[in-house]
Design a protein around this motif. Sequence first.
Motif, short mmCIF file in Angstrom:
data_model
loop_
_atom_site.label_atom_id
_atom_site.label_comp_id
_atom_site.label_asym_id
_atom_site.label_seq_id
_atom_site.Cartn_x
_atom_site.Cartn_y
_atom_site.Cartn_z
N GLY A 146 44.26 -2.63 -20.72
CA GLY A 146 44.92 -3.17 -19.55
C GLY A 146 44.93 -2.26 -18.34
O GLY A 146 45.28 -2.69 -17.24
N SER A 163 55.18 -11.44 -16.52
CA SER A 163 54.20 -10.91 -17.48
C SER A 163 54.46 -11.46 -18.88
O SER A 163 53.51 -11.84 -19.60
CB SER A 163 54.27 -9.38 -17.49
N LEU A 164 55.74 -11.51 -19.26
CA LEU A 164 56.07 -12.06 -20.57
C LEU A 164 55.70 -13.54 -20.66
O LEU A 164 55.16 -14.01 -21.67
CB LEU A 164 57.57 -11.87 -20.83
N TYR A 216 53.32 -15.05 -18.96
CA TYR A 216 51.86 -15.17 -19.02
C TYR A 216 51.34 -14.89 -20.43
O TYR A 216 50.46 -15.62 -20.93
CB TYR A 216 51.24 -14.19 -18.02
N GLU A 217 51.86 -13.86 -21.08
CA GLU A 217 51.40 -13.53 -22.43
C GLU A 217 51.77 -14.62 -23.43
O GLU A 217 50.97 -14.96 -24.31
CB GLU A 217 52.00 -12.18 -22.87
N ILE A 218 52.98 -15.18 -23.30
CA ILE A 218 53.39 -16.25 -24.21
C ILE A 218 52.50 -17.48 -24.01
O ILE A 218 52.06 -18.11 -24.99
CB ILE A 218 54.87 -16.60 -23.99
N ARG A 223 49.45 -17.55 -22.85
CA ARG A 223 48.10 -17.28 -23.37
C ARG A 223 48.06 -17.38 -24.89
O ARG A 223 47.11 -17.90 -25.47
CB ARG A 223 47.65 -15.89 -22.91
N GLY A 224 49.12 -16.87 -25.55
CA GLY A 224 49.18 -16.98 -27.00
C GLY A 224 49.27 -18.43 -27.46
O GLY A 224 48.61 -18.83 -28.44
#
Length: 248
Positions: A59, A144-145, A147-149, A151-152
């Motif tokens: 990253g 950010s959290l 976006y990651e969730i 994407r998962g």
Amino acid sequence: MADHHPAEESLIEKITEKFHGHDSSSSSDSDEERSEPSDIKAKIYRLFGREQPVHKVLGGGKPADLFLWRDKKVSAAILGGVTAIWVIFELVGYHLLTLVCHSLIVSLAVLFLWSYTTTCMHKSPPHIPEVSIPEDLTVNIVLSLRYEINRGLAVLREIALGRDLKKFLAIIAGLWVLSVLGSCCNFLTLFYIVFIALHTVPVLYEKYEDKVDSFVEKAEAEIKKQYVVFDAKVLSKIPRGPLKAKKF
């Protein structure tokens, strides 16, 4: 000035054409020589097929610097702090709420006595800075959290649609390993193990990158070879019924 003879002009043009042709051929040769190393680099095997350095894969920025020990003092301090927290909660048997309350009691008692004694001695009280969480930092963390969730969830949806068998098997194997680890240790110990792995595996891989990639390439080739043998001796001999024609 005297005029040039046509024969002399044609001779001069031939000489200049030879020079230009030599220059173009030399430039093309140099271009080919420059392209060869790039082709060689493109053929080098990299773990998981990555094309970027380890710092970019993690990253970039401060998190990657932290995991790769770019600033050894900061990385060591954070690793030591997390290790101390794990020792307090797991080995000593302290509880989170008890630790928070005891820490606040000690901090408030020290600050109160300090302020009270300086006031009684007719001195200016100590300056206690105002602590507040900035709004930008909170918004960035939440985004950010989120976006990651998302994407998962998108990856899980693609797997559920049955489009990638390899990814499906990899996710199932990873979840099964996590379930086994979860039955062997609690969440805090599992988090500590993952944290230690993030602080050791990337920096060691970056240091011995070529050796690890070479070993993994040989291991992958051997696994593919054994799979071909297994397919020829076992999988190909499994009887399969005739496929029924689909009715439309």
